[in-house]
Design an enzyme around this catalytic site. Structure first.
Site, short mmCIF file in Angstrom:
data_model
loop_
_atom_site.label_atom_id
_atom_site.label_comp_id
_atom_site.label_asym_id
_atom_site.label_seq_id
_atom_site.Cartn_x
_atom_site.Cartn_y
_atom_site.Cartn_z
N CYS A 1 0.85 -1.20 0.00
CA CYS A 1 0.00 0.00 0.00
C CYS A 1 0.88 1.25 0.00
CB CYS A 1 -0.95 0.00 1.20
SG CYS A 1 -2.37 -1.11 1.01
N ASP B 1 11.05 -6.63 -8.09
CA ASP B 1 11.22 -7.11 -6.72
C ASP B 1 12.57 -6.64 -6.18
OD1 ASP B 1 9.82 -9.71 -5.03
OD2 ASP B 1 11.83 -9.08 -4.44
N HIS C 1 -6.28 -3.13 -1.46
CA HIS C 1 -5.63 -4.01 -0.48
C HIS C 1 -6.51 -5.24 -0.24
CE1 HIS C 1 -3.06 -5.16 2.92
NE2 HIS C 1 -4.19 -5.67 3.40
N ASN D 1 2.17 -16.76 -3.58
CA ASN D 1 2.39 -17.39 -2.28
C ASN D 1 1.24 -16.97 -1.37
OD1 ASN D 1 4.87 -18.43 -3.18
ND2 ASN D 1 5.95 -16.57 -2.56
N THR E 1 5.13 -13.35 2.60
CA THR E 1 5.75 -12.46 3.60
C THR E 1 5.12 -11.08 3.59
OG1 THR E 1 7.50 -11.80 2.05
CG2 THR E 1 7.97 -13.68 3.49
N HIS F 1 -0.35 -10.55 -4.22
CA HIS F 1 0.53 -10.20 -5.34
C HIS F 1 0.91 -11.45 -6.11
CE1 HIS F 1 2.94 -10.99 -1.75
NE2 HIS F 1 3.86 -11.51 -2.57
P1 AMP Z 1 5.98 -13.01 -0.83
O1 AMP Z 1 7.12 -13.66 -0.09
O2 AMP Z 1 5.32 -13.91 -1.83
O3 AMP Z 1 4.99 -12.38 0.13
O4 AMP Z 1 6.62 -11.88 -1.70
C1 AMP Z 1 6.90 -10.60 -1.23
C2 AMP Z 1 7.95 -10.04 -2.16
O5 AMP Z 1 7.97 -8.65 -2.01
C3 AMP Z 1 9.36 -10.57 -1.87
O6 AMP Z 1 9.87 -11.21 -3.04
C4 AMP Z 1 10.13 -9.29 -1.51
O7 AMP Z 1 11.46 -9.31 -1.98
C5 AMP Z 1 9.30 -8.23 -2.18
N1 AMP Z 1 9.42 -6.90 -1.59
C6 AMP Z 1 9.30 -6.57 -0.29
N2 AMP Z 1 9.46 -5.24 -0.11
C7 AMP Z 1 9.69 -4.73 -1.34
C8 AMP Z 1 9.94 -3.41 -1.84
N3 AMP Z 1 10.01 -2.34 -1.03
N4 AMP Z 1 10.13 -3.24 -3.17
C9 AMP Z 1 10.07 -4.32 -4.00
N5 AMP Z 1 9.82 -5.58 -3.61
C10 AMP Z 1 9.64 -5.79 -2.30
ZN ZN Z 2 -1.77 -3.28 1.21
#
Ligand code: AMP
Ligand code: ZN
Length: 111
Positions: free
Chosen positions: A6, A29, A45, A85, A93, A98
């Site tokens: 967000c 990413d 969201h 995921n 995470t 996404h």
């Molecule tokens: P997930 O583990 O499937 O929830 O993927 C979350 C992804 O978001 C991970 O691959 C992170 O590297 C990525 N991520 C987290 N913070 C950022 C950010 N500020 N800019 C770009 N990607 C991000």
């Molecule tokens: Zn959000």
């Protein structure tokens, strides 16, 4: 709200954007798991795939409808993988739904 995606949507955290429209955003990413690693998010969201329902799931079709254009724009001519995921066991995470767009090499087997 304390949601990284967000904050990205609202321009509070900078990203390398590759696509944006009124409903979604795609950006590189920050910790790439493949030579090309894009994250595609809805602007709305929704915490995870587990919160999808008949009223909000149209955004998934919208995001997927843009995948070929986004993949082409980042040079994924040889194919790619789209991953979601979901939840702790799924390795999620960031709890803003996404889809990962991964490619740039021949990817291995999943999981
Ligand atoms: P997930 O583990 O499937 O929830 O993927 C979350 C992804 O978001 C991970 O691959 C992170 O590297 C990525 N991520 C987290 N913070 C950022 C950010 N500020 N800019 C770009 N990607 C991000
Ligand atoms: Zn959000």
């Amino acid at each position: 709200m304390d949601c990284v995606f967000c904050m990205i949507r609202d321009g509070k955290i900078p990203t390398r954007k590759v696509y944006e429209d009124d409903k979604m955003l795609a950006f590189y990413d920050i910790e790439p798991a493949a030579p090309v690693h894009i994250v595609m998010i809805p602007k709305e969201h929704i915490a995870s795939a587990n919160e999808l329902n008949a009223d909000n799931a149209g955004i998934v079709a919208h995001i997927f409808s843009k995948v070929p254009e986004i993949a082409k724009s980042v040079g994924l001519d040889g194919g790619y993988r789209v991953v979601n995921n979901c939840g702790a066991d799924g390795g999620q995470t960031v709890f803003h739904i996404h889809f990962h767009l991964l490619g740039g090499k021949t990817l291995g087997k999943m999981a």
